[in-house]
Design an enzyme around this catalytic site. Structure first.
Site, mmCIF file in Angstrom:
data_model
loop_
_atom_site.group_PDB
_atom_site.id
_atom_site.type_symbol
_atom_site.label_atom_id
_atom_site.label_comp_id
_atom_site.label_asym_id
_atom_site.label_seq_id
_atom_site.Cartn_x
_atom_site.Cartn_y
_atom_site.Cartn_z
ATOM 1 N N HIS A 54 22.494 85.293 100.853
ATOM 2 C CA HIS A 54 22.276 83.843 100.778
ATOM 3 C C HIS A 54 20.929 83.432 101.058
ATOM 4 O O HIS A 54 20.191 83.720 102.157
ATOM 5 C CB HIS A 54 23.091 83.120 101.823
ATOM 6 C CG HIS A 54 23.014 81.790 101.981
ATOM 7 N ND1 HIS A 54 22.867 81.016 103.112
ATOM 8 C CD2 HIS A 54 22.892 80.872 100.701
ATOM 9 C CE1 HIS A 54 23.064 79.634 102.699
ATOM 10 N NE2 HIS A 54 22.662 79.550 101.405
ATOM 11 N N SER A 82 26.813 79.697 100.036
ATOM 12 C CA SER A 82 26.351 79.043 101.264
ATOM 13 C C SER A 82 27.427 79.142 102.472
ATOM 14 O O SER A 82 27.020 79.115 103.546
ATOM 15 C CB SER A 82 26.022 77.503 101.091
ATOM 16 O OG SER A 82 25.357 77.446 99.834
HETATM 17 N N1 CAA Z 1 6.244 79.167 93.983
HETATM 18 C C1 CAA Z 1 5.487 79.762 94.848
HETATM 19 N N2 CAA Z 1 4.980 78.825 95.861
HETATM 20 C C2 CAA Z 1 5.234 77.804 95.923
HETATM 21 C C3 CAA Z 1 6.168 77.318 94.784
HETATM 22 C C4 CAA Z 1 6.561 77.876 93.841
HETATM 23 N N3 CAA Z 1 7.409 77.541 93.051
HETATM 24 N N4 CAA Z 1 6.207 75.686 95.066
HETATM 25 C C5 CAA Z 1 5.700 75.257 95.950
HETATM 26 N N5 CAA Z 1 5.106 76.512 96.515
HETATM 27 C C6 CAA Z 1 4.261 76.592 97.631
HETATM 28 C C7 CAA Z 1 2.882 75.643 97.876
HETATM 29 O O1 CAA Z 1 1.808 76.233 97.209
HETATM 30 C C8 CAA Z 1 2.823 75.757 99.356
HETATM 31 O O2 CAA Z 1 2.300 76.682 99.711
HETATM 32 P P1 CAA Z 1 0.948 76.650 101.134
HETATM 33 O O3 CAA Z 1 1.760 76.099 102.252
HETATM 34 O O4 CAA Z 1 0.589 78.392 101.126
HETATM 35 O O5 CAA Z 1 0.022 75.686 100.568
HETATM 36 C C9 CAA Z 1 4.394 75.373 99.890
HETATM 37 O O6 CAA Z 1 4.915 76.060 98.935
HETATM 38 C C10 CAA Z 1 4.685 73.959 100.139
HETATM 39 O O7 CAA Z 1 4.630 73.546 98.872
HETATM 40 P P2 CAA Z 1 4.077 72.053 98.908
HETATM 41 O O8 CAA Z 1 2.860 71.812 99.165
HETATM 42 O O9 CAA Z 1 4.211 71.737 97.248
HETATM 43 O O10 CAA Z 1 5.179 71.091 98.952
HETATM 44 P P3 CAA Z 1 5.563 70.610 100.505
HETATM 45 O O11 CAA Z 1 4.747 70.990 101.515
HETATM 46 O O12 CAA Z 1 5.981 69.128 100.402
HETATM 47 O O13 CAA Z 1 6.847 71.535 100.729
HETATM 48 C C11 CAA Z 1 9.234 71.963 100.558
HETATM 49 C C12 CAA Z 1 8.039 71.269 100.099
HETATM 50 C C13 CAA Z 1 8.990 73.538 100.609
HETATM 51 C C14 CAA Z 1 10.495 71.730 99.866
HETATM 52 C C15 CAA Z 1 9.179 71.793 102.160
HETATM 53 O O14 CAA Z 1 9.472 70.372 102.093
HETATM 54 C C16 CAA Z 1 10.490 72.348 103.013
HETATM 55 O O15 CAA Z 1 10.233 73.680 103.489
HETATM 56 N N6 CAA Z 1 11.495 71.515 103.120
HETATM 57 C C17 CAA Z 1 12.633 72.172 103.767
HETATM 58 C C18 CAA Z 1 13.686 72.875 102.930
HETATM 59 C C19 CAA Z 1 14.812 73.424 103.482
HETATM 60 O O16 CAA Z 1 15.101 73.042 104.557
HETATM 61 N N7 CAA Z 1 15.335 74.159 102.450
HETATM 62 C C20 CAA Z 1 16.637 74.700 103.071
HETATM 63 C C21 CAA Z 1 17.901 73.876 102.508
HETATM 64 S S1 CAA Z 1 19.336 74.670 103.340
HETATM 65 C C22 CAA Z 1 19.799 75.618 101.999
HETATM 66 O O17 CAA Z 1 19.150 75.971 101.000
HETATM 67 C C23 CAA Z 1 20.998 76.552 102.225
HETATM 68 C C24 CAA Z 1 22.252 76.032 101.651
HETATM 69 O O18 CAA Z 1 22.947 76.730 101.508
HETATM 70 C C25 CAA Z 1 22.706 74.688 101.610
#
Ligand code: CAA
Length: 285
Positions: A139, A118
């Site tokens: 990444h 990261s």
């Molecule tokens: N495989 C495929 N699709 C999946 C899945 C899986 N394992 N799990 C969930 N999904 C899909 C769901 O079906 C849903 O799809 P639709 O929009 O088409 O319906 C979508 O993903 C969202 O899932 P959920 O409805 O279950 O969950 P949610 O709406 O509460 O979202 C989340 C959860 C995706 C985590 C969302 O809250 C989010 O995007 N949060 C922000 C995450 C973020 O910012 N991540 C970056 C972190 S920084 C990083 O990673 C870098 C670093 O270096 C530190």
């Protein structure tokens, strides 16, 4: 590049292995020991299960994808790979060690070595190998099966051919969107995201507002999918602190310095979702 190796099967490694398997690639995952293998295997099974439940794939596709992944504890198993993606924890010494080991077991000069770091400059990892021109940053973002972005990071020594192959892999094979970044700690996303998360922690630490109100402010006021403290719990407080330290080491700017509350929580093992408690509690993790 059809034969992929992934080193490390934690939060990120398991997601990367899963998306490679879903893209019909042959995947070997290497973990340090059997305990790591069983945690990683369970994470992939759970995530594939969520994909089936969400209607993103059928039960048969899930079984086929899972069968494409082989779990190993011997890094020598990676000797025939076309691309190896390192995804161990955000610790420079550990990553350098992994790059040295992978470089030793891979004989073919065409093989690409990528890091999911990261924040650690790619040059530091490239120089641990005999092939810095073949080393690149790829990444991914957590959860990797859901978030569409990959940062493509080239060092001063990455060859244009390596960059082009890595880009094709991320976009054509994995169907991700890429953004390109120069080889600076934190790249594009974490250089912006981490100061924001640290500001939220400082706000909580100073008693300015509650965790729930800080998060609700950004979810309901700015339409972010999660608030900054819930997001820090998702990323892991240890990873957040490690990324902040890399940024601070590189730029020496106060906005990147980990606040004391973050340090105390990491020392206490309150690492977020993965340990069941961070800024919030996760009894059913
Ligand atoms: N495989 C495929 N699709 C999946 C899945 C899986 N394992 N799990 C969930 N999904 C899909 C769901 O079906 C849903 O799809 P639709 O929009 O088409 O319906 C979508 O993903 C969202 O899932 P959920 O409805 O279950 O969950 P949610 O709406 O509460 O979202 C989340 C959860 C995706 C985590 C969302 O809250 C989010 O995007 N949060 C922000 C995450 C973020 O910012 N991540 C970056 C972190 S920084 C990083 O990673 C870098 C670093 O270096 C530190």
């Amino acid at each position: 590049m059809r034969r992929i190796g992934v080193v490390g099967c934690g939060l990120m490694g398991s997601g990367i292995a899963e998306i490679c398997a879903r893209a019909e690639l042959d995947v070997i995952v290497v973990e340090a020991d059997e305990a790591g293998v069983s945690i990683g295997r369970r994470q992939i099974e759970n995530s594939l299960g969520r994909a089936v439940a969400a209607g993103k794939m059928s039960g048969t596709q899930r079984a086929v994808a899972f069968d494409r992944i082989t779990f190993e504890t011997d890094i020598g198993a990676l000797h025939d790979r076309d691309l190896v993606i390192e995804a161990v924890s955000e610790d420079e010494d550990l990553k350098v060690h992994v790059f040295k080991q992978v470089d030793k077991v891979i004989e073919h000069e065409k093989v690409l070595l990528a890091s999911n770091t990261s924040s650690i400059p790619i040059m530091k990892l490239a120089m641990a190998t005999r092939r810095p021109e073949k080393v690149v940053g790829l990444h991914f973002f957590n959860p990797a099966p859901v978030l569409p972005l990959v940062e493509l990071v080239t060092s001063l020594l990455t060859s244009p051919e390596t960059a082009a192959k890595a880009e094709r892999f991320a976009t054509t094979t994995l169907r991700k969107r890429i953004v390109r970044s120069k080889d600076r700690a934190g790249f594009v996303v974490n250089a912006l995201l981490i100061p924001y998360l640290l500001s939220a922690i400082r706000m909580l630490e100073s008693g300015f507002a509650t965790a729930e109100d800080i998060d609700a402010g950004m979810v309901d006021g700015c339409a972010h999918p999660m608030g900054p403290l819930a997001l820090t719990d998702l990323i892991g407080l240890d990873t957040t602190k490690a990324v902040a330290e890399s940024l601070y080491e590189e730029f020496k700017e106060a906005l990147y310095a980990p606040p004391p509350l973050l340090s105390r929580m990491v020392e206490a093992g309150l690492l977020g979702r993965k340990t069941g408690r961070g800024f919030y509690e996760y009894p059913n993790r």
